[in-house]
Design a protein around this motif. Structure first.
Motif, PDB file in Angstrom:
ATOM      1  N   GLY A 126       0.791  -1.221   0.000  1.00 36.42           N
ATOM      2  CA  GLY A 126       0.000   0.000   0.000  1.00 36.42           C
ATOM      3  C   GLY A 126       0.821   1.269   0.000  1.00 36.42           C
ATOM      4  N   SER A 127       2.146   1.141   0.086  1.00 37.16           N
ATOM      5  CA  SER A 127       3.006   2.321   0.054  1.00 37.16           C
ATOM      6  C   SER A 127       3.131   2.829  -1.380  1.00 37.16           C
ATOM      7  N   LEU A 128       3.547   4.082  -1.501  1.00 33.51           N
ATOM      8  CA  LEU A 128       3.717   4.674  -2.834  1.00 33.51           C
ATOM      9  C   LEU A 128       4.924   4.077  -3.550  1.00 33.51           C
ATOM     10  N   ALA A 129       4.744   3.794  -4.826  1.00 33.67           N
ATOM     11  CA  ALA A 129       5.837   3.363  -5.693  1.00 33.67           C
ATOM     12  C   ALA A 129       6.140   4.552  -6.599  1.00 33.67           C
ATOM     13  N   GLY A 130       6.950   5.475  -6.126  1.00 34.36           N
ATOM     14  CA  GLY A 130       7.238   6.683  -6.888  1.00 34.36           C
ATOM     15  C   GLY A 130       6.360   7.833  -6.431  1.00 34.36           C
ATOM     16  N   SER A 131       6.444   8.925  -7.164  1.00 37.32           N
ATOM     17  CA  SER A 131       5.701  10.131  -6.806  1.00 37.32           C
ATOM     18  C   SER A 131       4.368  10.196  -7.539  1.00 37.32           C
ATOM     19  N   PRO A 132       3.341  10.733  -6.879  1.00 38.36           N
ATOM     20  CA  PRO A 132       2.073  10.977  -7.582  1.00 38.36           C
ATOM     21  C   PRO A 132       2.301  12.004  -8.692  1.00 38.36           C
ATOM     22  N   ARG A 133       1.540  11.865  -9.777  1.00 37.54           N
ATOM     23  CA  ARG A 133       1.703  12.735 -10.941  1.00 37.54           C
ATOM     24  C   ARG A 133       0.380  13.419 -11.292  1.00 37.54           C
ATOM     25  N   VAL A 134       0.451  14.694 -11.633  1.00 37.51           N
ATOM     26  CA  VAL A 134      -0.739  15.395 -12.107  1.00 37.51           C
ATOM     27  C   VAL A 134      -0.971  14.980 -13.557  1.00 37.51           C
ATOM     28  N   VAL A 135      -2.130  14.415 -13.827  1.00 35.25           N
ATOM     29  CA  VAL A 135      -2.493  14.011 -15.183  1.00 35.25           C
ATOM     30  C   VAL A 135      -3.046  15.213 -15.934  1.00 35.25           C
ATOM     31  N   ARG A 136      -3.953  15.947 -15.278  1.00 38.48           N
ATOM     32  CA  ARG A 136      -4.508  17.165 -15.870  1.00 38.48           C
ATOM     33  C   ARG A 136      -5.307  17.924 -14.811  1.00 38.48           C
ATOM     34  N   GLN A 137      -5.620  19.158 -15.141  1.00 33.32           N
ATOM     35  CA  GLN A 137      -6.486  19.980 -14.301  1.00 33.32           C
ATOM     36  C   GLN A 137      -7.632  20.483 -15.155  1.00 33.32           C
ATOM     37  N   LEU A 138      -8.808  20.471 -14.578  1.00 38.57           N
ATOM     38  CA  LEU A 138     -10.008  20.945 -15.256  1.00 38.57           C
ATOM     39  C   LEU A 138     -10.539  22.164 -14.521  1.00 38.57           C
ATOM     40  N   GLY A 139     -11.307  22.973 -15.213  1.00 35.52           N
ATOM     41  CA  GLY A 139     -11.975  24.106 -14.593  1.00 35.52           C
ATOM     42  C   GLY A 139     -11.109  25.336 -14.403  1.00 35.52           C
ATOM     43  N   VAL A 140      -9.930  25.364 -15.012  1.00 33.84           N
ATOM     44  CA  VAL A 140      -9.053  26.524 -14.877  1.00 33.84           C
ATOM     45  C   VAL A 140      -9.563  27.626 -15.807  1.00 33.84           C
ATOM     46  N   ASN A 141      -9.731  28.827 -15.222  1.00 35.90           N
ATOM     47  CA  ASN A 141     -10.152  29.974 -16.022  1.00 35.90           C
ATOM     48  C   ASN A 141      -9.327  31.199 -15.616  1.00 35.90           C
ATOM     49  N   ASP A 142      -9.610  32.331 -16.209  1.00 44.04           N
ATOM     50  CA  ASP A 142      -8.825  33.536 -15.918  1.00 44.04           C
ATOM     51  C   ASP A 142      -8.913  33.938 -14.449  1.00 44.04           C
ATOM     52  N   ALA A 143     -10.058  33.714 -13.817  1.00 43.70           N
ATOM     53  CA  ALA A 143     -10.249  34.122 -12.428  1.00 43.70           C
ATOM     54  C   ALA A 143      -9.483  33.245 -11.435  1.00 43.70           C
ATOM     55  N   ASN A 144      -9.309  31.954 -11.742  1.00 41.26           N
ATOM     56  CA  ASN A 144      -8.666  31.045 -10.774  1.00 41.26           C
ATOM     57  C   ASN A 144      -7.296  30.539 -11.220  1.00 41.26           C
ATOM     58  N   ARG A 145      -6.834  30.983 -12.366  1.00 42.33           N
ATOM     59  CA  ARG A 145      -5.565  30.481 -12.923  1.00 42.33           C
ATOM     60  C   ARG A 145      -4.390  30.658 -11.955  1.00 42.33           C
ATOM     61  N   ALA A 146      -4.331  31.786 -11.261  1.00 42.83           N
ATOM     62  CA  ALA A 146      -3.213  32.054 -10.349  1.00 42.83           C
ATOM     63  C   ALA A 146      -3.170  31.082  -9.180  1.00 42.83           C
ATOM     64  N   GLN A 147      -4.312  30.537  -8.798  1.00 40.20           N
ATOM     65  CA  GLN A 147      -4.350  29.619  -7.663  1.00 40.20           C
ATOM     66  C   GLN A 147      -4.455  28.152  -8.075  1.00 40.20           C
ATOM     67  N   ALA A 148      -4.441  27.853  -9.354  1.00 42.44           N
ATOM     68  CA  ALA A 148      -4.653  26.483  -9.840  1.00 42.44           C
ATOM     69  C   ALA A 148      -3.548  25.526  -9.400  1.00 42.44           C
ATOM     70  N   GLY A 149      -2.348  26.009  -9.181  1.00 45.14           N
ATOM     71  CA  GLY A 149      -1.258  25.136  -8.762  1.00 45.14           C
ATOM     72  C   GLY A 149      -1.421  24.615  -7.351  1.00 45.14           C
ATOM     73  N   ARG A 150      -2.070  25.384  -6.504  1.00 47.68           N
ATOM     74  CA  ARG A 150      -2.225  24.995  -5.099  1.00 47.68           C
ATOM     75  C   ARG A 150      -3.024  23.695  -4.931  1.00 47.68           C
ATOM     76  N   PRO A 151      -4.171  23.508  -5.590  1.00 47.59           N
ATOM     77  CA  PRO A 151      -4.887  22.239  -5.444  1.00 47.59           C
ATOM     78  C   PRO A 151      -4.070  21.035  -5.909  1.00 47.59           C
ATOM     79  N   ALA A 152      -3.241  21.231  -6.938  1.00 45.71           N
ATOM     80  CA  ALA A 152      -2.388  20.123  -7.402  1.00 45.71           C
ATOM     81  C   ALA A 152      -1.396  19.746  -6.304  1.00 45.71           C
TER      82      ALA A 152
END
Length: 98
Positions: A37-63
């Motif tokens: 159950g332990s991690l085999a490597g690092s988790p990877r961001v596959v994609r982000q949805l819902g990014v727009n001009d208003a939230n683009r600056a904060q989109a990295g934080r949820p990832a």
């Protein structure tokens, strides 16, 4: 189900994004697990949805928060006999409702 079990184990470690249009942000991660159950490597961001001009600056934080949640939740407690089904988690969605 395996997805529900993983979700239950992630939920205490996940902080939903806050801010303008943050409820629109969805981060999709992939991660691999060892038989214990332990991690085999690092988790990877596959994609982000819902990014727009208003939230683009904060989109990295949820990832970052999603990757952190996976690391904190590991090792996952999952049924060993189904390892082939959960060894590769390929499209796990992190959103407000997790």
């Amino acid at each position: 189900s395996l997805a529900a079990s993983i979700s239950r184990q992630l939920k205490p470690h996940w902080s939903a994004p806050q801010g303008v249009d943050a409820e629109l942000l969805v981060t999709i991660l992939a991660f691999d697990l060892n038989p214990d159950g332990s991690l085999a490597g690092s988790p990877r961001v596959v994609r982000q949805l819902g990014v727009n001009d208003a939230n683009r600056a904060q989109a990295g934080r949820p990832a970052e928060q999603a990757i952190r949640a996976v690391r904190l939740a590991a090792p996952f407690n999952l049924p060993e006999e189904y390892y082939d089904a959960w060894k590769r988690v390929s499209d796990f969605r992190f959103d407000r409702r997790l």
